[in-house]
Design an enzyme around this catalytic site. Structure first.
Site, PDB file in Angstrom:
ATOM      1  N   ASN A  17     -10.804  23.055   9.144  1.00  0.00           N
ATOM      2  CA  ASN A  17     -10.769  23.076   7.629  1.00  0.00           C
ATOM      3  C   ASN A  17     -11.170  24.250   7.073  1.00  0.00           C
ATOM      4  OD1 ASN A  17     -10.217  19.972   6.540  1.00  0.00           O
ATOM      5  ND2 ASN A  17     -11.409  19.831   8.400  1.00  0.00           N
ATOM      6  N   ARG A  68     -35.789  19.651   9.606  1.00  0.00           N
ATOM      7  CA  ARG A  68     -34.514  19.769   8.676  1.00  0.00           C
ATOM      8  C   ARG A  68     -34.873  20.260   7.159  1.00  0.00           C
ATOM      9  NH1 ARG A  68     -32.068  14.499  10.351  1.00  0.00           N
ATOM     10  NH2 ARG A  68     -32.795  13.685   7.999  1.00  0.00           N
ATOM     11  N   ASN A 110     -18.110  17.320   1.063  1.00  0.00           N
ATOM     12  CA  ASN A 110     -17.910  17.063   2.399  1.00  0.00           C
ATOM     13  C   ASN A 110     -16.586  16.404   2.680  1.00  0.00           C
ATOM     14  OD1 ASN A 110     -18.324  17.126   5.279  1.00  0.00           O
ATOM     15  ND2 ASN A 110     -18.976  14.647   4.887  1.00  0.00           N
ATOM     16  N   HIS A 112     -14.379  13.995   5.240  1.00  0.00           N
ATOM     17  CA  HIS A 112     -14.710  13.047   6.463  1.00  0.00           C
ATOM     18  C   HIS A 112     -13.427  12.204   6.807  1.00  0.00           C
ATOM     19  CE1 HIS A 112     -17.102  10.066   8.792  1.00  0.00           C
ATOM     20  NE2 HIS A 112     -16.326   9.083   8.283  1.00  0.00           N
ATOM     21  N   THR A 144     -24.534  13.419  -1.121  1.00  0.00           N
ATOM     22  CA  THR A 144     -25.736  12.930  -1.699  1.00  0.00           C
ATOM     23  C   THR A 144     -26.577  12.608  -0.505  1.00  0.00           C
ATOM     24  OG1 THR A 144     -24.989  10.535  -1.552  1.00  0.00           O
ATOM     25  CG2 THR A 144     -24.595  11.854  -3.627  1.00  0.00           C
ATOM     26  N   GLU A 177      -6.426  16.291   6.126  1.00  0.00           N
ATOM     27  CA  GLU A 177      -7.542  17.125   5.608  1.00  0.00           C
ATOM     28  C   GLU A 177      -7.121  18.557   5.120  1.00  0.00           C
ATOM     29  OE1 GLU A 177     -10.764  16.856   8.401  1.00  0.00           O
ATOM     30  OE2 GLU A 177     -10.087  15.141   9.190  1.00  0.00           O
TER      31      GLU A 177
HETATM   32  C1  GRF Z   1     -13.027  17.100  10.561  1.00  0.00           C
HETATM   33  O1  GRF Z   1     -12.220  15.929  11.313  1.00  0.00           O
HETATM   34  C2  GRF Z   1     -13.840  16.653   9.484  1.00  0.00           C
HETATM   35  O2  GRF Z   1     -13.176  15.707   8.738  1.00  0.00           O
HETATM   36  C3  GRF Z   1     -14.954  16.226  10.223  1.00  0.00           C
HETATM   37  O3  GRF Z   1     -15.199  17.108  11.305  1.00  0.00           O
HETATM   38  C4  GRF Z   1     -13.893  17.656  11.474  1.00  0.00           C
HETATM   39  C5  GRF Z   1     -14.382  19.061  11.655  1.00  0.00           C
HETATM   40  O4  GRF Z   1     -12.891  19.731  12.061  1.00  0.00           O
HETATM   41  N1  GRF Z   1     -16.135  16.134   9.281  1.00  0.00           N
HETATM   42  P1  GRF Z   1     -12.870  21.300  11.645  1.00  0.00           P
HETATM   43  O5  GRF Z   1     -13.891  21.978  12.608  1.00  0.00           O
HETATM   44  O6  GRF Z   1     -12.571  21.551  10.456  1.00  0.00           O
HETATM   45  O7  GRF Z   1     -11.625  21.780  12.687  1.00  0.00           O
END
Ligand code: GRF
Length: 221
Positions: A17, A68, A110, A112, A144, A177
């Site tokens: 991503n 954290r 984020n 998901h 959040t 994504e």
């Molecule tokens: C993706 O599927 C994202 O939605 C999830 O973790 C994965 C990360 O993949 N939160 P990358 O590291 O971006 O390849």
């Protein structure tokens, strides 16, 4: 003119991503400056992707902090030092605390790999298959304190086929994504995002996206 976005990407792993975001910036499709990439994993491939793109890459070692909260205080300070005004979590395997959320409230995203609020948490693609849903997808949402429950910015849907495995479904979702994350960030860069409680309005969409499910294969403007 809205303030130019200085984006930070936080990633723990492979960073595909992140790569989609870097590619969109390089190709002029995403008008932001990627100020830095930070990771909680020393050897995260995401850090190499950042370096290859000439973006400052930071390994922030969680072991140096007692909890954290302390870690997130450090990360928030790093982002502020670099003038960051938008944060994208991209495969970031840590639960973020108030210390990071508060200074970036409504400016931390984020992605998901499910159609939230279905299948929050870990391995959502496997959960989707086990549940027998016919449609799944991905969601870009605001971060959040409630994990995977923040207001939804954009979603994309994909079919789930009877012979899908966790891997084949994950790959189909991942393609989407890579399409919607740069899109959502662009909306922020263009100052078109209005947040009203749980509802996020994107101003000036070329067509009304209803529940903001972008049909697969269709370009959103
Ligand atoms: C993706 O599927 C994202 O939605 C999830 O973790 C994965 C990360 O993949 N939160 P990358 O590291 O971006 O390849």
């Amino acid at each position: 003119m809205p303030e130019r976005i200085r984006l930070a990407v936080l990633a723990s792993g492979r960073g595909s991503n992140l790569q989609a975001i870097l590619d969109a910036v390089r190709d002029g499709r995403l008008p932001v400056d990627v100020a830095l990439v930070a990771s909680d994993r020393r050897n995260a491939p995401a850090l190499d992707r950042a370096r290859n793109a000439g973006v400052p890459a930071f390994f922030c070692d969680p072991e140096l902090y007692p909890d954290r909260t302390g870690y997130d205080r450090f990360v928030a300070g790093l982002l502020k030092e670099h003038g960051v005004n938008l944060v994208a979590l991209a495969g970031y395997l840590r639960i973020v605390t108030k210390e990071l959320i508060d200074p970036y409230r409504d400016h931390i995203l984020n992605i998901h790999p499910s159609l939230l609020p279905a299948f929050p948490g870990l391995r959502p693609q496997r959960k989707a298959i086990e549940h027998g849903v016919r449609i799944s997808g991905c969601t870009v949402h605001l971060v959040t304190e409630q994990v995977d429950q923040g207001p939804i910015v954009v979603q994309a849907a994909v079919p789930v086929y009877p012979d899908d495995t966790e891997e084949t479904l994950a790959a189909r979702i991942l393609k989407e994504e890579h399409r919607i994350y740069p899109l959502a960030i662009r909306w922020f860069a263009e100052a078109r995002v209005r947040i009203d409680g749980r509802r996020v309005e994107i101003q000036g969409l070329a067509r009304p996206y209803g529940p903001l499910i972008v049909p697969a294969g269709e370009e959103a403007r």
